[in-house]
Design an enzyme around this catalytic site. Structure first.
Site, PDB file in Angstrom:
ATOM      1  N   LYS A   1     -11.579  -4.464  -4.802  1.00  8.40           N
ATOM      2  CA  LYS A   1     -12.420  -3.303  -5.097  1.00  8.40           C
ATOM      3  C   LYS A   1     -11.564  -2.080  -5.408  1.00  8.40           C
ATOM      4  CE  LYS A   1     -13.057  -3.568  -0.191  1.00  8.40           C
ATOM      5  NZ  LYS A   1     -13.909  -4.038   0.871  1.00  8.40           N
TER       6      LYS A   1
ATOM      7  N   LYS B   1      -5.300 -10.690  -6.629  1.00 14.03           N
ATOM      8  CA  LYS B   1      -6.615 -10.894  -6.027  1.00 14.03           C
ATOM      9  C   LYS B   1      -7.637  -9.898  -6.587  1.00 14.03           C
ATOM     10  CE  LYS B   1      -8.545 -10.587  -1.455  1.00 14.03           C
ATOM     11  NZ  LYS B   1      -8.393 -10.629  -0.013  1.00 14.03           N
TER      12      LYS B   1
ATOM     13  N   LYS C   1       0.823  -1.209   0.000  1.00 14.05           N
ATOM     14  CA  LYS C   1       0.000   0.000   0.000  1.00 14.05           C
ATOM     15  C   LYS C   1       0.853   1.254   0.000  1.00 14.05           C
ATOM     16  CE  LYS C   1      -4.397  -1.701   1.376  1.00 14.05           C
ATOM     17  NZ  LYS C   1      -5.557  -1.678   2.252  1.00 14.05           N
TER      18      LYS C   1
END
Ligand code: TRP
Length: 330
Positions: free
Chosen positions: A198, A195, A113
């Site tokens: 969203k 993966k 991130k």
């Protein structure tokens, strides 16, 4: 009584995906009879990225409505928002002081991130796992069902809990990660090596639970495949087709062998159409329930208030015990 305790959470960020539905929610539904389940909407965790305030509120409701529409029964499971139970933030702080910088620096999610959001590597992003440890330990959870990507955080939670218990005597139950074998790895349709997420920025990579049947069909038709032209499971060399086979297999309860036989002699076009139709049919009752719930925010409020009350009773006991042990006057 004497049921084992489960705690899990979903971040209140954006619309949920088919991956959340299959990997998380469907499994949550299965567990609600056998376990004492706490399913939380992690809206405090969502603050590590800049959010529009109205959207953040709305997203919390969307996640709650999705939980219920997927089959979680608010009379069986405890559904609540993380922000409603102030003990989360408090225990999170305490656990920050029992977590080492070195441990947090090793977290894969933090590394990923911070690479993605290089302009906003805030302290919250770094200490995210300590807050998550607080979520889990407040309820003395036995099991934490999550995706593979959260396993490292649950392992860190165990280390923190053990460290605390060694210093102050038995305080926290040591939780186990629980990664469901099926559905834990639903991958992106365009990037089947990552993966389904969203937060993916690749168009048509993610199936959202609120997608219309037309959108689902369109995304499936565009899904990445390979040049072999045979519906055959091979995760390494055929990640796109293998991912579609897994999605199809989970919904229909068919094995990979059965699926290979079913589509023998058929091209990818036929297969993709069938997978799309299967997803559309599976999501039809979900859509209906979800739309009804989103039209009734008062009902949703009742649910989360009731859940928060029950959650607070458990959480406050744990925090009181922690404060007493470490010498914090309350
Ligand atoms: N970090 C989790 C995720 O990104 C969400 C989460 C927050 C969670 N607190 C939790 C999951 C506690 C399990 C237990 O998916």
């Amino acid at each position: 009584m004497g049921k084992k305790v489960i705690l899990s959470g979903i971040q209140a960020t954006g619309d949920l995906t088919l991956g959340n539905y299959i990997g998380a929610m469907k499994n949550f539904v299965k567990m609600q009879d056998e376990y004492d389940c706490y399913y939380m909407i992690a809206n405090l965790h969502a603050l590590t990225v800049r959010r529009n305030p109205e959207e953040l509120k709305q997203n919390a409701l969307k996640v709650l409505a999705s939980y219920i529409a997927a089959g979680i029964d608010p009379d069986k499971s405890t559904l609540f928002l993380q922000s409603q139970v102030h003990e989360h933030a408090e225990l999170g702080w305490v656990l920050d002081c029992y977590t080492y910088m070195g441990e947090l620096s090793r977290m894969t999610q933090f590394k990923d991130k911070s690479a993605k959001h290089a302009d906003n590597i805030n302290a919250g992003l770094f200490t995210y796992p300590s807050l998550m440890a607080g979520d889990i330990l407040l309820y003395q959870a036995d099991l934490v069902p999550t995706g593979e990507d959260q396993k490292q955080h649950v392992e860190l939670t165990r280390d923190i809990a053990e460290r605390f218990n060694n210093l102050y005597g038995d305080t926290f139950k040591i939780p186990e990660p629980y990664i469901p074998q099926i559905g834990a790895r639903i991958m992106g349709l365009q990037d089947p090596k990552s993966k389904m997420s969203k937060s993916s920025t690749i168009p048509n990579d993610t199936i959202l639970l609120i997608d219309t049947p037309e959108e689902i069909m369109k995304k499936l038709k565009k899904a990445v495949t390979d040049s072999e032209g045979i519906v055959r499971y091979d995760e390494e060399n055929k990640p796109g087709i293998s991912n579609l086979m897994e999605i199809y297999g989970i919904i229909t309860n068919k094995t990979m062998d059965e699926i290979e036989k079913e589509f023998e002699g058929n091209g990818y076009g036929t297969f993709k159409t069938k997978v799309a139709e299967t997803i559309i049919k599976e999501l039809e009752p979900f859509h209906k329930k979800y739309d009804e719930l989103m039209k009734n925010p008062q009902y949703l409020e009742e649910i989360y208030n009731k859940g928060a009350k029950k959650a607070s009773e458990v959480a406050s006991k744990t925090l009181k015990n922690v404060y007493e042990k470490i010498g914090i006057i309350k």
